[in-house]
Design a protein around this motif. Structure first.
Motif, short mmCIF file in Angstrom:
data_model
loop_
_atom_site.label_atom_id
_atom_site.label_comp_id
_atom_site.label_asym_id
_atom_site.label_seq_id
_atom_site.Cartn_x
_atom_site.Cartn_y
_atom_site.Cartn_z
N GLY A 80 -22.36 -7.05 42.46
CA GLY A 80 -21.80 -7.94 41.45
C GLY A 80 -22.74 -9.03 40.97
N GLN A 81 -24.03 -8.91 41.30
CA GLN A 81 -24.96 -10.00 41.01
C GLN A 81 -25.81 -9.79 39.75
OE1 GLN A 81 -24.97 -12.95 42.87
NE2 GLN A 81 -23.13 -11.92 43.64
N ARG A 82 -26.10 -8.54 39.41
CA ARG A 82 -27.04 -8.27 38.31
C ARG A 82 -26.37 -7.42 37.23
NH1 ARG A 82 -31.98 -9.91 40.13
NH2 ARG A 82 -33.09 -8.96 38.41
N PHE A 83 -26.74 -7.70 35.98
CA PHE A 83 -26.19 -6.99 34.83
C PHE A 83 -27.30 -6.21 34.14
CE2 PHE A 83 -23.45 -10.55 35.71
CZ PHE A 83 -22.17 -10.06 35.50
N THR A 84 -27.02 -4.95 33.83
CA THR A 84 -28.02 -4.09 33.18
C THR A 84 -27.40 -3.40 31.97
OG1 THR A 84 -27.44 -2.26 34.65
CG2 THR A 84 -29.32 -3.63 35.28
N PRO A 85 -28.16 -3.17 30.90
CA PRO A 85 -27.64 -2.42 29.75
C PRO A 85 -27.45 -0.95 30.12
CG PRO A 85 -29.65 -3.65 29.19
CD PRO A 85 -29.54 -3.64 30.68
N LEU A 86 -26.49 -0.31 29.47
CA LEU A 86 -26.21 1.11 29.66
C LEU A 86 -26.74 1.90 28.46
CD1 LEU A 86 -22.58 0.93 31.08
CD2 LEU A 86 -24.65 1.61 32.31
N PRO A 87 -26.90 3.23 28.61
CA PRO A 87 -27.44 4.04 27.51
C PRO A 87 -26.66 3.92 26.21
CG PRO A 87 -27.40 5.32 29.54
CD PRO A 87 -26.69 4.03 29.83
N ARG A 88 -25.38 3.55 26.29
CA ARG A 88 -24.59 3.44 25.07
C ARG A 88 -25.16 2.44 24.09
NH1 ARG A 88 -18.16 1.86 24.24
NH2 ARG A 88 -17.99 2.84 22.20
N VAL A 89 -25.97 1.50 24.57
CA VAL A 89 -26.61 0.53 23.67
C VAL A 89 -27.41 1.25 22.58
CG1 VAL A 89 -28.34 -1.31 23.56
CG2 VAL A 89 -26.68 -1.29 25.42
N LEU A 90 -27.96 2.42 22.91
CA LEU A 90 -28.80 3.14 21.95
C LEU A 90 -28.01 3.66 20.75
CD1 LEU A 90 -31.06 5.14 24.43
CD2 LEU A 90 -31.68 3.12 23.12
N GLU A 91 -26.68 3.67 20.84
CA GLU A 91 -25.90 4.13 19.68
C GLU A 91 -25.87 3.09 18.57
OE1 GLU A 91 -21.86 4.84 20.81
OE2 GLU A 91 -21.33 2.71 20.84
#
Length: 419
Positions: free
Chosen positions: A362-373
């Motif tokens: 619960g400490q780090r946030f990362t972008p997911l592949p859906r951002v590429l849409e």
């Protein structure tokens, strides 16, 4: 599963800002799906179901941020939108780890090679290396294919739980032709009702064999062989594929030629992905980051209610998540100059919409592949002159004189664009 107090609180916090951000991202997606990535505001209102006044405020905000551009009566995507997809690609480190290996395999086999990542019930391209003089269809970074229409999809589905299968079945019932996937070429009518069983059978074979085959699933004549690239936990982080054409191979001959090299390439990719990052760490917080929040406040003061500050803050947070492995809440707030509570609301909203994931602790946030849409595939097709011409036109209108762009060619300059 019962909702915990923390998850209930997160839902409340994300709901505070999710509406505006969700509507803004919907507008961007509709533009990315439109021919030439342009629509009139009235058409945007009809395709999104949003009120025209809401669309106008979203467009005003995104144009001011540089993510959209107004041209005559149309609104279209602007190159700056690429920074959102670039945040995802930078954070997961996949292109840096696998691109050189994929290029080496393409040169060795004289065939096209692609790398895909799993994205919900589909497979999204992160690397595409076309064979020279290839006539087969070519996809771009960011394009999404449905799992049942490509070889990587069978590999990724082998890791699905019941929730993943139910998501896929629900989408298949509502869109059996794949009309929700703009990257797909036009195809023959939907397959027979046995399509679901056919895919499940291919997934079983892929799970047993450790590789998957695409026998003209995307379009007639196109063949592909794919193998998974696995992470430390054994799940498929991505897949690497060799793509050819029936004019060059049968499925059997392509598998015989490509599989040995594919397996070696996948093993090398797994080693590269697992290798610790060496050398000096990239700075997480840009030196001028605090000016982001100040700029947004100043723009809000200037434009008033026409500028949607919550949308601008959400996109600033998404663009900031560039560090390998993501950012903590504190680092995100520092990188954007936003208050922790504001950054948290944006992160929770982006997570709720499927664009950001949180680490198990619960400490780090990362972008997911859906951002590429969000327009990445469409914008990556832009040529140099398509990128610079709007800026030249704007400059000419301001200074009332001609303008040119030149590049250095040895000890001479070569003009690349002129208005």
């Amino acid at each position: 599963m019962p909702r915990t107090a923390t998850s209930a609180q997160d839902a409340v916090l994300s709901g505070e800002s999710s509406g505006t951000l969700e509507r803004g991202l919907t507008v961007v997606r509709r533009l990315a799906e439109a021919p030439e990535c342009r629509l009139r505001p009235g058409d945007l209102a009809r395709t999104t179901g949003l009120a025209r006044a809401t669309v106008d405020r979203i467009v005003t905000t995104l144009v001011r941020l540089g993510y959209l551009r107004a041209e005559s009566h149309d609104v279209l995507l602007a190159p700056r939108l690429l920074e959102l997809g670039n945040a995802y690609l930078a954070s997961n480190g996949l292109p840096d780890a696998v691109d050189a290996l994929a290029l080496r395999l393409a040169d060795r086999l004289d065939e096209s090679v692609s790398v895909c990542v799993p994205d919900r019930d589909g497979a999204r391209f992160v690397t595409q290396i076309p064979r020279r003089r290839a006539l087969a269809i070519s996809f771009r970074t960011g394009d999404l294919l449905p799992a049942e229409r490509c070889a990587p999809g069978a590999l990724f589905a082998a890791d699905w739980g019941e929730a993943g299968w139910e998501l896929w079945r629900a989408r298949l019932r509502s869109d059996s032709d794949g009309t929700g996937f703009p990257a797909l070429p036009a195809r023959r009518p939907a397959r027979a009702p046995g399509q679901e069983a056919d895919f499940e059978s291919r997934v079983g074979r892929a799970r047993s064999a450790g590789w998957a085959l695409d026998d003209q699933l995307i379009e007639p004549g196109l063949l592909a062989v794919s193998v998974p690239v696995r992470g430390r936990d054994g799940s498929a982080v991505c897949s690497v594929s060799v793509i050819s054409h029936t004019s060059r191979h049968t499925t059997a001959s392509l598998a015989a030629r490509a599989l040995p090299g594919l397996r070696v390439c996948a093993a090398d990719m797994e080693e590269a992905i697992a290798a610790p990052v060496t050398g000096p760490a990239a700075p997480v917080v840009p030196s001028a980051a605090p000016s982001t929040a100040a700029y947004l406040r100043a723009t809000k003061d200037e434009l008033g209610p026409d500028f949607l500050q919550s949308l601008a803050r959400g996109l600033a947070v998404l663009a900031s998540l560039r560090a390998p492995g993501g950012l903590t809440l504190s680092a995100t707030a520092e990188a954007t100059g936003l208050a922790r509570a504001t950054a948290r609301r944006a992160l929770l909203s982006l997570r709720q919409q499927g664009y950001v994931a949180v680490s198990p602790d619960g400490q780090r946030f990362t972008p997911l592949p859906r951002v590429l849409e969000l327009g990445y595939a469409a914008q990556s097709r832009l040529t140099f002159d398509q990128i610079v011409m709007p800026h030249l036109i704007g400059l000419v209108r301001r200074v009332h004189d001609s303008a040119t762009v030149a590049v250095l060619d040895g000890d001479e300059i070569r003009y690349a664009a002129r208005v």
